[in-house]
Design a protein around this motif. Structure first.
Motif, PDB file in Angstrom:
ATOM      1  N   SER A  13       0.801  -1.054   0.026  1.00 43.80           N
ATOM      2  CA  SER A  13      -0.015  -0.011   0.142  1.00 43.80           C
ATOM      3  C   SER A  13       0.660   1.480   0.016  1.00 43.80           C
ATOM      4  O   SER A  13       1.805   1.222   0.667  1.00 43.80           O
ATOM      5  CB  SER A  13      -0.768  -0.048   1.278  1.00 43.80           C
ATOM      6  OG  SER A  13      -1.203   1.437   1.478  1.00 43.80           O
TER       7      SER A  13
ATOM      8  N   LEU B 154      -0.019   4.102   1.162  1.00 44.97           N
ATOM      9  CA  LEU B 154      -0.250   4.761   2.335  1.00 44.97           C
ATOM     10  C   LEU B 154       0.344   4.255   3.480  1.00 44.97           C
ATOM     11  O   LEU B 154       0.952   5.213   4.373  1.00 44.97           O
ATOM     12  CB  LEU B 154      -1.930   5.088   2.463  1.00 44.97           C
ATOM     13  CG  LEU B 154      -2.084   6.275   1.723  1.00 44.97           C
ATOM     14  CD1 LEU B 154      -2.603   5.830   0.007  1.00 44.97           C
ATOM     15  CD2 LEU B 154      -3.635   6.838   2.205  1.00 44.97           C
ATOM     16  N   SER B 155       0.232   3.041   3.743  1.00 47.18           N
ATOM     17  CA  SER B 155       0.756   2.584   5.052  1.00 47.18           C
ATOM     18  C   SER B 155       1.859   1.615   4.724  1.00 47.18           C
ATOM     19  O   SER B 155       2.408   1.189   5.726  1.00 47.18           O
ATOM     20  CB  SER B 155      -0.677   1.527   5.645  1.00 47.18           C
ATOM     21  OG  SER B 155      -0.705   0.698   4.785  1.00 47.18           O
TER      22      SER B 155
ATOM     23  N   ARG C 116       1.769  -1.186   4.208  1.00 44.37           N
ATOM     24  CA  ARG C 116       1.649  -2.790   4.439  1.00 44.37           C
ATOM     25  C   ARG C 116       1.373  -3.638   3.030  1.00 44.37           C
ATOM     26  O   ARG C 116       0.804  -3.182   1.929  1.00 44.37           O
ATOM     27  CB  ARG C 116       0.297  -2.948   5.166  1.00 44.37           C
ATOM     28  CG  ARG C 116       0.507  -2.759   6.788  1.00 44.37           C
ATOM     29  CD  ARG C 116      -0.495  -3.204   7.689  1.00 44.37           C
ATOM     30  NE  ARG C 116      -1.839  -2.453   7.338  1.00 44.37           N
ATOM     31  CZ  ARG C 116      -1.743  -1.218   7.855  1.00 44.37           C
ATOM     32  NH1 ARG C 116      -0.902  -0.832   8.855  1.00 44.37           N
ATOM     33  NH2 ARG C 116      -2.690  -0.715   7.803  1.00 44.37           N
TER      34      ARG C 116
ATOM     35  N   VAL D 137      -3.461  -6.882   3.620  1.00 47.03           N
ATOM     36  CA  VAL D 137      -4.687  -5.816   3.792  1.00 47.03           C
ATOM     37  C   VAL D 137      -5.941  -6.551   3.308  1.00 47.03           C
ATOM     38  O   VAL D 137      -7.106  -6.257   3.930  1.00 47.03           O
ATOM     39  CB  VAL D 137      -4.261  -4.495   2.977  1.00 47.03           C
ATOM     40  CG1 VAL D 137      -5.539  -3.694   2.916  1.00 47.03           C
ATOM     41  CG2 VAL D 137      -3.168  -3.826   3.684  1.00 47.03           C
TER      42      VAL D 137
END
Lengths: 472, 325
Positions: free
Chosen positions: B85, B87-88, B90, B95
């Motif tokens: 991801s 954004l994070s 991960r 996810v």
């Protein structure tokens, strides 16, 4: 407790970057700030017990509270504070905390409980910066924040489990420094993005408290037995932003006419159903130095017409770029378009996707909404009003800038208040902001949950669960 | 037969490849990117310093040309790496894993409920064409089909959950637990989806059954004394259901859209909700993985329906095997 959160792909635990409502609630209950905002945006000392500037405000001495322990038993010292400040300023890990005025080279620990913060320019109110959303004190050396590496903090609760985008479980921190607090053994924070689904979860008993209830649901919940609403003390700005450097808004008479073409009271009654206080075209209702004594501006379509005629803009046509990115926003846009007709102004609505509206549209198109949350005037002006501010929306007056920098660096409160009054008078007369309301989105609480304080969005008492308790 | 299956599977893979490219192109056309989302200050208004934005774009690799980004992503995909991801950070697999399970459970339960409902009601009405029961059912089917899914959802919540207090109003499922352990949370979402998806196949099956019942060979069968359940189950149902397989497959593939609405209305933690979130946050690896999964699901359903039709309908089977298709 249910709050708006983020999707699991985006959700973060790192308090220096996590921006959603749910992560704000998590952050303040697991960690703490040096100082935080009271509901009226004055300062509340948290991990710091004193902030003292030097003679010209370029160096601040931060004195830490004694006897504060992290949840693993290690005492809080100036090392943790220094580490946190450095981490927020580390360019490799962009934190959203705005500490750009801090001069790291001159920032140091004087002893275990004293940190000296050096600043690049004089600042009369360092506290209002340290009280910002992201400015948490984390433990020295902690750098990984995820579900398998649960962090320690100095907050009233400890994180027991964290499921990104879903929920987090907090348990009582027995080493918390405020005697007797918190009362609850466990708090679970559930993330529900949709306001309607949040209310439904509350009504069907899945959660005991919800945040940011939309006005329509709040007005029915008011009469629901077994439910109490916790009101916001001050609302959050609902405004239209005209770009003062783009035609037709570069003509001050057009800006003044637009401000007279909005019926603030009708907006409060029909869009926000009374969960609002009238705005007066200035940011910061409730904040220190807010110019509350200026006369309330009212709906005057006739005078608006006159001003437009003088400016050669009769039958003005403008386009409002709007989005459903904040409760009531689309409704307020539609209603404004109707109200402005009486002044001969045609408002065309251009609806764009809600995602990223705040970052990419607001203040950038000629006419948009502006919904800044509650901060000090210092912070808001520095971010949006000075000529080189990152969020500048066309207001560029070197004389105004100079007076603002003077105000921000003036330690004498009396002088400072006078400077802020002047700054605001100019904005009130000629600025580009049409603040029609300050909207109060209440929280709803089951009546078995007691001790939930009133709040202002973003203040220390917002999402403060340390004083909550359950009655039988 | 084998050649037919091979060609269909090849076609499916090609469609997936096209979907992949399409997702990338459409995504490129969206304004904004993940870097803006990351730096977007929560509830507060914009004001992103340009240097910070540029630095983050570089870190996330968003400053590379689109073609280069696409190739490196496809390369990862082919070697089994879904990426992380934006954004994070991960892994995409982590996810999406629990979300996929939740959505599959919702979809499967819906299909299991919908198929018998559609078949039984369709045949029942088709054997009574013009009668009061048929007219009632047909009207109801059209009426329900006309109501948008989210309206059905909101009404169900208001009446069944909040009014009668029979079922939960939101379908919260903690990550890591199966929704099947709390079956009550599935009831309203499934009812909502069946209401959205069943009317179309019901009407097709009804029409086909009515047509067959009036047809030559049914009359012959009747004259030979075949009647009642045996007539319906042996002579009418297979053909009527085979005719409805394509529309039913459409309904099942249409689950994807319905599921997105239902997941949002009931706050059900599924794949579609995650996809919507990721789109608004410009998180390309998540969007792409979810979109490919959903497209793959749709393609698999259509393929399965075609093969099932071959099994049920002698006419279709002959057409394929003699190559006249």
């Amino acid at each position: 407790m249910a709050l708006a959160g983020q999707s699991p792909s985006a959700d973060k635990l790192d308090p220096h970057v996590a921006g959603s409502a749910a992560s704000g609630a998590l952050g303040k209950n697991v960690w703490d700030r040096l100082v935080s905002y009271n509901n009226d945006l004055t300062l509340r000392y948290r991990l710091a017990e004193a902030l003292e500037p030097d003679a010209d405000g370029t160096e601040w001495r931060v004195r830490l509270r004694a006897g504060v322990l992290f949840s693993d038993g290690t005492p809080l010292t100036s090392r943790d504070v220094l580490y946190s400040i450095r981490r927020m300023l580390d360019p490799a890990k962009p934190s959203s905390a705005d500490l750009s005025m801090v001069d790291l080279a001159r920032t140091r620990a004087e002893d275990d409980r004293t940190v000296v913060v050096g600043l690049k320019q004089p600042l009369a109110d360092l506290g209002s910066v340290l009280a910002g959303w992201y400015v948490y004190v984390v433990k020295d050396g902690s750098d990984v924040f995820d579900a398998t590496t649960l962090p320690v903090g100095t907050g009233p609760y400890m994180l027991k489990s964290w499921s990104p985008g879903d929920r987090s479980l907090l348990v009582r921190n027995p080493r918390y420094w405020e005697a007797g607090l918190p009362y609850l053994d466990e708090v679970e924070i559930v993330q529900i993005a949709e306001p309607e689904a949040r209310v439904n979860a509350f009504l069907s008993g899945e959660v005991d408290m919800i945040d940011q209830v939309p006005a329509v649901r709040a007005s029915t919940l008011r009469t629901e037995p077994g439910v109490s609403l916790v009101d916001a003390e001050f609302g959050t700005m609902a405004a239209l932003q005209m770009r003062a450097d783009v035609a037709p808004f570069d003509d001050v008479r057009v800006r003044q006419a637009m401000r007279l073409a909005v019926d603030r009271q009708a907006m409060a009654d029909t869009v926000y159903l009374g969960f609002a206080e009238l705005g007066n075209d200035l940011y910061g209702l409730g904040a220190p130095f807010y110019a509350a004594d200026l006369p309330q501006r009212t709906y005057d379509p006739q005078r608006a017409r006159d001003l437009l005629r003088q400016a050669g803009h009769e039958n003005l046509v403008v386009t409002l770029t709007t989005a459903d990115s904040s409760p009531g926003q689309l409704d307020s846009a539609t209603l404004f378009a109707q109200q402005a007709k009486a002044a001969g102004i045609t408002v065309n609505l251009e609806t764009v996707p809600a995602a990223n509206y705040a970052a990419q549209v607001s203040g950038q198109k000629p006419l948009t909404h502006n919904n800044w949350w509650n901060y000090s005037l210092d912070y808001y002006y520095g971010q949006t009003m000075t000529s080189d501010a990152p969020g500048n929306s066309g207001w560029r007056r070197p004389a105004w800038d100079a007076r603002f920098y003077q105000a921000r660096g003036t330690l004498d409160r009396q002088t400072r208040a006078g400077l802020y009054a002047d700054l605001q008078k100019e904005l009130y007369d000629e600025g580009g902001l049409i603040v029609h309301n300050f909207v109060k989105q209440p929280a709803a609480v089951r009546s078995t949950v007691q001790g939930v304080p009133r709040f202002t969005l973003g203040s220390d008492d917002w999402a403060n669960y340390r004083s909550a308790w359950l009655s039988a | 037969m084998t050649r037919y299956i091979v060609s269909r599977v090849t076609g499916a893979v090609l469609v997936l490849a096209v979907v992949t490219c399409l997702v990338f192109v459409l995504f490129e056309l969206l304004p904004g990117d993940a870097a803006v989302t990351v730096l977007n200050r929560g509830g507060a208004s914009g004001a992103i310093p340009p240097e910070q934005l540029a630095a983050l774009r570089h870190e996330l690799g968003l400053d590379r040309p689109a073609g280069e980004r696409f190739l490196s992503w496809v390369g990862g995909l082919l070697s089994g790496d879904l990426g992380t991801s934006l954004l994070s950070g991960r892994p995409v697999g982590d996810v999406l894993a629990s979300r996929i399970d939740n959505s599959l459970v919702l979809a499967l339960v819906t299909v299991v409920v919908m198929l018998p409902v559609a078949v039984v009601l369709g045949l029942w009405a088709g054997m009574r064409v013009g009668g009061r029961a048929d007219r009632g059912l047909s009207t109801a089917a059209v009426a329900i089909e006309a109501v948008p899914t989210f309206v059905v959802g909101v009404v169900l919540i208001a009446v069944v959950a909040l009014g009668w207090r029979l079922l939960p109003a939101v379908s919260l499922v903690p990550v890591g637990t199966s929704p099947l352990r709390r079956p009550a949370v599935l009831v309203l979402p499934v009812v909502c989806l069946v209401a959205a998806l069943a009317p179309h196949p019901i009407r097709i099956i009804r029409a086909r059954a009515a047509e067959l019942a009036a047809g030559e060979f049914v009359r012959t069968a009747r004259s030979h004394g075949v009647g009642g359940v045996r007539l319906v189950s042996r002579h009418i149902a297979p053909s009527a259901v085979a005719a409805a397989l394509q529309p039913m497959a459409g309904s099942v593939a249409g689950l994807v859209g319905g599921v997105a609405v239902v997941e949002t209305v009931f706050a059900y933690p599924g794949l579609a909700q995650e996809l919507i979130g990721a789109i608004s946050q410009r998180d390309f690896p998540i969007v792409a993985a979810a979109a490919i999964l959903i497209a793959g699901f749709g393609i698999a359903v259509y393929l399965a329906a075609d093969l099932l039709a071959l099994l049920l309908s002698p006419v279709a089977r002959r057409a394929v095997l003699t190559g006249r298709r």
